[in-house]
Motif scaffolding. Structure first.
Motif, PDB file in Angstrom:
ATOM      1  N   TRP A   1       0.931  -1.278  -0.182  1.00  0.00           N
ATOM      2  CA  TRP A   1       0.017   0.095  -0.054  1.00  0.00           C
ATOM      3  C   TRP A   1       0.659   1.174   0.232  1.00  0.00           C
ATOM      4  O   TRP A   1       1.950   1.465   0.648  1.00  0.00           O
ATOM      5  CB  TRP A   1      -0.908  -0.113   1.371  1.00  0.00           C
ATOM      6  CG  TRP A   1      -2.023   0.993   1.003  1.00  0.00           C
ATOM      7  CD1 TRP A   1      -1.917   2.185   1.319  1.00  0.00           C
ATOM      8  CD2 TRP A   1      -3.353   0.644   0.801  1.00  0.00           C
ATOM      9  NE1 TRP A   1      -3.126   2.990   1.293  1.00  0.00           N
ATOM     10  CE2 TRP A   1      -4.181   1.979   0.951  1.00  0.00           C
ATOM     11  CE3 TRP A   1      -4.190  -0.609   0.481  1.00  0.00           C
ATOM     12  CZ2 TRP A   1      -5.511   1.942   0.730  1.00  0.00           C
ATOM     13  CZ3 TRP A   1      -5.550  -0.536   0.514  1.00  0.00           C
ATOM     14  CH2 TRP A   1      -6.356   0.794   0.537  1.00  0.00           C
TER      15      TRP A   1
ATOM     16  N   SER B   1       0.042  -2.068   5.473  1.00  0.00           N
ATOM     17  CA  SER B   1       0.803  -1.995   6.676  1.00  0.00           C
ATOM     18  C   SER B   1       0.225  -2.734   7.921  1.00  0.00           C
ATOM     19  O   SER B   1       0.766  -3.233   8.979  1.00  0.00           O
ATOM     20  CB  SER B   1       0.935  -0.542   7.250  1.00  0.00           C
ATOM     21  OG  SER B   1       1.766   0.279   6.473  1.00  0.00           O
ATOM     22  N   PHE B   2      -1.248  -2.959   7.502  1.00  0.00           N
ATOM     23  CA  PHE B   2      -1.931  -3.711   8.666  1.00  0.00           C
ATOM     24  C   PHE B   2      -1.217  -5.206   8.766  1.00  0.00           C
ATOM     25  O   PHE B   2      -1.370  -6.001   9.799  1.00  0.00           O
ATOM     26  CB  PHE B   2      -3.339  -3.832   8.579  1.00  0.00           C
ATOM     27  CG  PHE B   2      -4.178  -4.507   9.409  1.00  0.00           C
ATOM     28  CD1 PHE B   2      -4.511  -4.105  10.479  1.00  0.00           C
ATOM     29  CD2 PHE B   2      -4.393  -6.246   9.319  1.00  0.00           C
ATOM     30  CE1 PHE B   2      -5.118  -4.892  11.663  1.00  0.00           C
ATOM     31  CE2 PHE B   2      -5.303  -6.845  10.126  1.00  0.00           C
ATOM     32  CZ  PHE B   2      -5.401  -6.158  11.381  1.00  0.00           C
ATOM     33  N   GLU B   3      -0.825  -5.716   7.787  1.00  0.00           N
ATOM     34  CA  GLU B   3      -0.327  -6.860   7.563  1.00  0.00           C
ATOM     35  C   GLU B   3       1.041  -7.119   7.821  1.00  0.00           C
ATOM     36  O   GLU B   3       1.692  -8.237   7.884  1.00  0.00           O
ATOM     37  CB  GLU B   3      -0.412  -7.285   6.218  1.00  0.00           C
ATOM     38  CG  GLU B   3      -1.933  -7.983   5.761  1.00  0.00           C
ATOM     39  CD  GLU B   3      -2.805  -6.624   5.537  1.00  0.00           C
ATOM     40  OE1 GLU B   3      -2.426  -5.770   4.993  1.00  0.00           O
ATOM     41  OE2 GLU B   3      -4.246  -7.000   5.994  1.00  0.00           O
TER      42      GLU B   3
ATOM     43  N   CYS C   1       3.700   2.758   5.015  1.00  0.00           N
ATOM     44  CA  CYS C   1       3.354   4.207   4.877  1.00  0.00           C
ATOM     45  C   CYS C   1       1.723   4.194   4.989  1.00  0.00           C
ATOM     46  O   CYS C   1       1.027   3.773   4.339  1.00  0.00           O
ATOM     47  CB  CYS C   1       3.913   4.642   3.541  1.00  0.00           C
ATOM     48  SG  CYS C   1       3.232   6.439   3.298  1.00  0.00           S
TER      49      CYS C   1
END
Ligand code: DLZ
Length: 164
Positions: free
Chosen positions: A31, A65-67, A89
């Protein structure tokens, strides 16, 4: 490093341990990849500049980023690496997603450091705007990927020193 007034890519070369023989893995969120791929390239260049060989740098990708926390856990549990560098980011949008992702990834990475007794570096930009992120991904404030790489080498060396 990482103070408001300092460039993220500036470091005192005399203070950096030699990274030769150390194995690192970089987990990169896709992302905002115009930013995160620049962080990745900065991290790789900085590792190499500080003695890490190309074959001792592995790069893995996760969607966002969650992962990063799970991606980092999967590589941490192999036991193969001196440190894990997480790069992402998160840019503030109109919803509260920003807060939830930032909270989750911060907590996740913190827990991994402790759980695996392994440096898992927080190389995640959390900015209000895309320009602020660009400024910190090789722009006027340097590259957070460089900072993350230096942190990884320093923490890996500290762990080795303490275990000696
Ligand atoms: C959904 C989402 C949003 C809105 N913003 C970002 C962001 O700014 N940076 C980032 O790395 N990821 C973002 N994501 C994606 C989440 O991290 C995650 O991949 C999805 O919610 C799926 O779990």
């Amino acid at each position: 490093m990482a103070t408001r007034l300092k460039n993220l890519s500036q470091y005192n070369t005399e203070d950096i341990p030699d990274g030769s023989g150390m194995r690192f893995v970089i987990v990169v969120a896709e992302w905002n990849q115009e930013i995160t791929f620049a962080l990745r390239d900065g991290a790789i260049n900085t590792l190499i500049k500080n003695g890490v060989s190309q074959e001792n740098i592995q790069v893995e990708y996760v969607p966002g980023s969650f992962e990063l926390s799970l991606g980092a856990q999967l590589v941490a549990e192999t036991g193969k690496f001196a440190a894990v560098i997480c790069l992402g980011c998160v840019i503030q949008g109109e919803t509260r997603h920003f807060d939830f992702i930032c909270h989750s990834v911060t907590q996740g990475i913190t827990q991994l450091n402790i759980k695996y007794n392994l440096p898992v570096v927080f190389g995640v930009l959390t900015t209000d705007t895309q320009q602020q992120a660009l400024d910190r991904a090789g722009g006027k404030h340097g590259n957070k990927g460089d900072e993350a790489a230096i942190t990884a080498i320093k923490m890996a060396a500290l762990k080795l020193k303490i275990k000696e």
